[in-house]
Design a protein around this motif. Sequence first.
Motif, PDB file in Angstrom:
ATOM      1  N   UNK A 152       0.829  -1.214   0.000  1.00 48.73           N
ATOM      2  CA  UNK A 152       0.000   0.000   0.000  1.00 48.73           C
ATOM      3  C   UNK A 152       0.861   1.260   0.000  1.00 48.73           C
ATOM      4  N   UNK A 153       1.869   1.290   0.868  1.00 53.36           N
ATOM      5  CA  UNK A 153       2.747   2.465   0.943  1.00 53.36           C
ATOM      6  C   UNK A 153       3.522   2.659  -0.366  1.00 53.36           C
ATOM      7  N   UNK A 154       4.002   1.575  -0.924  1.00 53.41           N
ATOM      8  CA  UNK A 154       4.728   1.630  -2.191  1.00 53.41           C
ATOM      9  C   UNK A 154       3.827   2.185  -3.290  1.00 53.41           C
ATOM     10  N   UNK A 155       2.609   1.633  -3.398  1.00 52.75           N
ATOM     11  CA  UNK A 155       1.683   2.079  -4.437  1.00 52.75           C
ATOM     12  C   UNK A 155       1.258   3.528  -4.227  1.00 52.75           C
ATOM     13  N   UNK A 156       1.022   3.916  -2.981  1.00 54.67           N
ATOM     14  CA  UNK A 156       0.646   5.309  -2.699  1.00 54.67           C
ATOM     15  C   UNK A 156       1.753   6.261  -3.137  1.00 54.67           C
ATOM     16  N   UNK A 157       2.982   5.880  -2.884  1.00 54.75           N
ATOM     17  CA  UNK A 157       4.109   6.712  -3.306  1.00 54.75           C
ATOM     18  C   UNK A 157       4.199   6.827  -4.818  1.00 54.75           C
ATOM     19  N   UNK A 158       3.998   5.714  -5.505  1.00 51.21           N
ATOM     20  CA  UNK A 158       4.046   5.739  -6.974  1.00 51.21           C
ATOM     21  C   UNK A 158       2.894   6.563  -7.543  1.00 51.21           C
ATOM     22  N   UNK A 159       1.714   6.412  -6.963  1.00 50.70           N
ATOM     23  CA  UNK A 159       0.559   7.187  -7.436  1.00 50.70           C
ATOM     24  C   UNK A 159       0.792   8.676  -7.186  1.00 50.70           C
ATOM     25  N   UNK A 160       1.328   9.006  -6.027  1.00 50.68           N
ATOM     26  CA  UNK A 160       1.628  10.412  -5.736  1.00 50.68           C
ATOM     27  C   UNK A 160       2.659  10.956  -6.715  1.00 50.68           C
ATOM     28  N   UNK A 161       3.645  10.146  -7.046  1.00 55.81           N
ATOM     29  CA  UNK A 161       4.658  10.556  -8.022  1.00 55.81           C
ATOM     30  C   UNK A 161       4.008  10.842  -9.375  1.00 55.81           C
ATOM     31  N   UNK A 162       3.100   9.978  -9.805  1.00 58.00           N
ATOM     32  CA  UNK A 162       2.390  10.182 -11.072  1.00 58.00           C
ATOM     33  C   UNK A 162       1.542  11.449 -11.006  1.00 58.00           C
ATOM     34  N   UNK A 163       0.795  11.607  -9.921  1.00 64.25           N
ATOM     35  CA  UNK A 163      -0.074  12.771  -9.783  1.00 64.25           C
ATOM     36  C   UNK A 163       0.703  14.079  -9.626  1.00 64.25           C
ATOM     37  N   UNK A 164       1.946  14.003  -9.266  1.00 67.62           N
ATOM     38  CA  UNK A 164       2.742  15.226  -9.106  1.00 67.62           C
ATOM     39  C   UNK A 164       2.909  15.976 -10.429  1.00 67.62           C
ATOM     40  N   UNK A 165       2.650  15.299 -11.527  1.00 68.14           N
ATOM     41  CA  UNK A 165       2.750  15.931 -12.843  1.00 68.14           C
ATOM     42  C   UNK A 165       1.425  16.542 -13.288  1.00 68.14           C
ATOM     43  N   UNK A 166       0.430  16.532 -12.394  1.00 73.40           N
ATOM     44  CA  UNK A 166      -0.902  17.042 -12.728  1.00 73.40           C
ATOM     45  C   UNK A 166      -1.306  18.173 -11.794  1.00 73.40           C
TER      46      UNK A 166
END
Length: 157
Positions: free
Chosen positions: A105-119
Amino acid sequence: MESLRENLQLFTRRFGLLNSSCCESCCGEQVSLVQSHILFEIRRMGNPAMVQVADELGIDLTTFSRQIRTLEGKKLVIRQVSPEDRRVNLLRLTAEGERVLDQIDRYMAGKIEQIFSFMSPFERESVIRSLALLNEAVAKAGSCCTITADKEVACCK
């Protein structure tokens, strides 16, 4: 112009964040994508019957049983006979299974946040709303595809 199918294919491939090469950085365990989905659904459904999780994930029961045996061997899942119906096997996460799923969960949340950082905030909200709508529509449309014992995807015609 790219088609909808092309965009979905690319998204699925690019978003496949939990793959064979992520285990060490994700949770330090050898947990496959299918196994992570199983752990997630067991937690989400709250000690479900095996057949419920297999149906939700579209995995035939033979293949699913094999995955459960592997997860039991890793001490991530416990299978118990239902007290109400001895023909039904219930699943629950062990403390170790909870720990591994929390790390995923923590890993995926970090990756999703990284993706969303470009939006922008508006783009993020639009994506979240659109995904919710897409998930609802997919659920309403249904699916007849399953993963078989030989790891083939079988779809009705």
